[in-house]
Design an enzyme around this catalytic site. Structure first.
Site, PDB file in Angstrom:
ATOM      1  N   PRO A  48      -3.925  -8.886  -2.821  1.00 44.47           N
ATOM      2  CA  PRO A  48      -4.909  -9.923  -2.479  1.00 44.47           C
ATOM      3  C   PRO A  48      -5.757  -9.485  -1.284  1.00 44.47           C
ATOM      4  CG  PRO A  48      -2.748 -10.550  -1.665  1.00 44.47           C
ATOM      5  CD  PRO A  48      -2.553  -9.280  -2.446  1.00 44.47           C
ATOM      6  N   ASP A  80      -6.065  -6.297   3.393  1.00 45.18           N
ATOM      7  CA  ASP A  80      -4.922  -6.890   2.700  1.00 45.18           C
ATOM      8  C   ASP A  80      -4.615  -8.238   3.359  1.00 45.18           C
ATOM      9  OD1 ASP A  80      -2.460  -7.602   1.666  1.00 45.18           O
ATOM     10  OD2 ASP A  80      -1.602  -5.581   1.817  1.00 45.18           O
ATOM     11  N   HIS A  81      -4.855  -9.335   2.632  1.00 55.18           N
ATOM     12  CA  HIS A  81      -4.718 -10.660   3.228  1.00 55.18           C
ATOM     13  C   HIS A  81      -3.254 -11.073   3.413  1.00 55.18           C
ATOM     14  CE1 HIS A  81      -6.154 -14.312   4.796  1.00 55.18           C
ATOM     15  NE2 HIS A  81      -7.171 -14.526   3.983  1.00 55.18           N
ATOM     16  N   ARG A  82      -2.327 -10.285   2.927  1.00 51.47           N
ATOM     17  CA  ARG A  82      -0.914 -10.603   3.141  1.00 51.47           C
ATOM     18  C   ARG A  82      -0.514 -10.372   4.595  1.00 51.47           C
ATOM     19  NH1 ARG A  82       1.714  -6.797  -1.326  1.00 51.47           N
ATOM     20  NH2 ARG A  82       0.227  -5.397  -0.265  1.00 51.47           N
TER      21      ARG A  82
END
Length: 462
Positions: free
Chosen positions: A264, A434-436
């Site tokens: 994501p 990386d939105h994590r």
């Protein structure tokens, strides 16, 4: 440094031993005979496809440096293997004779599969070739297994020639191209061709399989028709409507891009004024400093203050604050894309960083990068500014936290703080993350810091 061949010893009984074994004997007599056999049995070693990088699953044989029947010494380069990132000369760490080639030049094989057989002595070459024929027969007779790829690869290996074949090296020289699209040349020949301004596509190779070696380049450089030949040897056009399979590198890029879709990601853009950076670049360009090195240095300095942007998530359950700031920079090369890495970019001065970058680019274009020079990046830069591109988005490489797309610096009409209109050079940067593990506020803070460094770049030269 060239890679080392993986070899596995297969002990096969010599002919003399088989003659001595005539007759029966009980279990008690069998053990001594087996012990004696270990001292005199022939050694036939299987040469395996080596793993030249952590992401390599199969390799392509570019050229064999030796012909069947040739004697090899420990450390001799035996085969040139194309991995997903580079062409590498692979050495043997055993003495012996190249008895049988199982995977010819131009074919691919999975990592760990046998690509040739090495006999310990010349007398054992026929035995090795017989063993190779048995391997080929067994592979051809094996029932199809849809989920298994190794038998299919093995069945592609042609039966080895009979014991008295003419050596491959004795064949007539041929142009060092495969399908008219690439040069088959030794790493030293490529380097020499660049130094002597010789077009490798105009050189006829005298090495195994038409491979260009150093003496071919030297001969071409000494030829009075070198320049004429270089101009005439234009690459053939690809026929419209044709289907061209991926090269090994293109296949690796495709695989990585598909993997990236599972992460994501989000994107944040920022406009940075580059007037001061442009002036600094003009001042120190004559000392060998490149704009790429300046951008990498500025990015590394900003990452020192924002370590989360330099982090990475590989398992989906945790993330790592990387201890080093290694800036990978995307470089387009013939047949693909690679990201040479400026390791510890925050700790190197701009002049050392520029020299290192020049060396990496030369090695990348010669396909001589070592694995640690392209797979150790913690943050990636992709710069299309030199093509006049003003903005674009980049795809996040697997295993990293962020990649920054850099556009061109262009004169822009802007409003000043005192309400007047002025002209400034500005560039657009867009970061994919990386939105994590990285959030919008993290990127915003990082870009603010990067902007301050670029707009007041005095610290870049320290």
């Amino acid at each position: 440094m060239a890679g080392l061949l993986h070899l596995h010893s297969t002990l096969l009984p010599s002919a003399s031993l088989l003659r001595q074994r005539g007759g029966g004997g009980g279990a008690q007599a069998a053990a001594p005979r087996r012990r004696r056999a270990c001292r005199v049995e022939a050694k036939i070693r299987e040469i395996f496809m080596p793993a030249l990088s952590s992401t390599m699953t199969e390799g392509k044989i570019v050229a064999w440096n030796a012909a069947e029947g040739d004697r090899l010494s420990k450390g001799d380069p035996v085969v040139v293997v194309e991995s997903d990132k580079a062409d590498m000369d692979v050495e043997t760490f055993h003495d012996g004779f190249l008895a049988a080639v199982l995977v010819p030049a131009g074919e691919s094989a999975p990592v760990g599969s046998a690509i040739a057989l090495l006999a310990e002595s010349e007398d054992e070459i026929p035995l090795a070739r017989s063993h190779a024929a048995n391997l080929s027969s067994a592979a051809a007779a094996a029932p199809p297994a849809p989920q298994e790829t190794v038998p299919e690869e093995s069945s592609l290996a042609p039966p080895p020639p009979p014991p008295p074949p003419a050596p491959v090296a004795a064949s007539a020289p041929s142009p060092a191209t495969q399908g008219g699209a690439r040069v088959v040349a030794s790493p030293y020949a490529k380097k020499l061709a660049k130094e002597l301004s010789v077009d490798l596509f105009s050189v006829t190779g005298s090495g195994p399989g038409g491979r260009v070696v150093a003496k071919d380049v030297e001969a071409a450089a000494a030829s009075p028709t070198k320049k004429t030949a270089s101009v005439a040897a234009a690459r053939p056009d690809v026929p419209l409507g044709s289907t061209v399979p991926f090269t090994t590198m293109q296949g690796a890029v495709s695989k990585n891009m598909v993997e990236s879709l599972a992460v994501p990601t989000f994107r944040v853009g920022y406009t940075i004024t580059t007037d001061a950076l442009d002036q600094l670049y003009k001042k120190i360009k004559s000392k060998g400093v490149t704009m790429t090195a300046l951008l990498a240095k500025a990015t590394a300095m900003a990452l020192v203050q924002h370590p989360v942007v330099n982090s990475s998530c590989r398992d989906g359950q945790s993330f790592t604050y990387n201890s080093s700031i290694n800036i990978a920079v995307a470089v387009a090369i013939d047949g693909g894309l690679i990201t040479p890495v400026l390791q510890d970019a925050d700790k190197l001065d701009i002049y050392t960083l520029s020299r290192k970058w020049k060396e990496l680019v030369e090695k990348a274009r010669a396909k001589q990068l070592q694995p640690q020079e392209y797979n150790s990046g913690t943050f990636t830069l992709s710069n299309l500014g030199m093509f006049g591109v003003d903005r674009f988005d980049a795809i996040l490489p697997p295993g990293t936290g962020a990649i920054m797309a850099v556009g061109s610096s262009q004169p822009t009409v802007v409003g000043t703080k005192d309400g007047r209109i002025g002209m400034k050079n500005q560039m657009q940067v867009n970061v994919t993350a990386d939105h994590r593990v990285i959030y919008g506020s993290d990127l915003a803070a990082f870009l603010q810091t990067l902007s301050k460094i670029i707009e007041d770049p005095k610290d870049l030269t320290f």
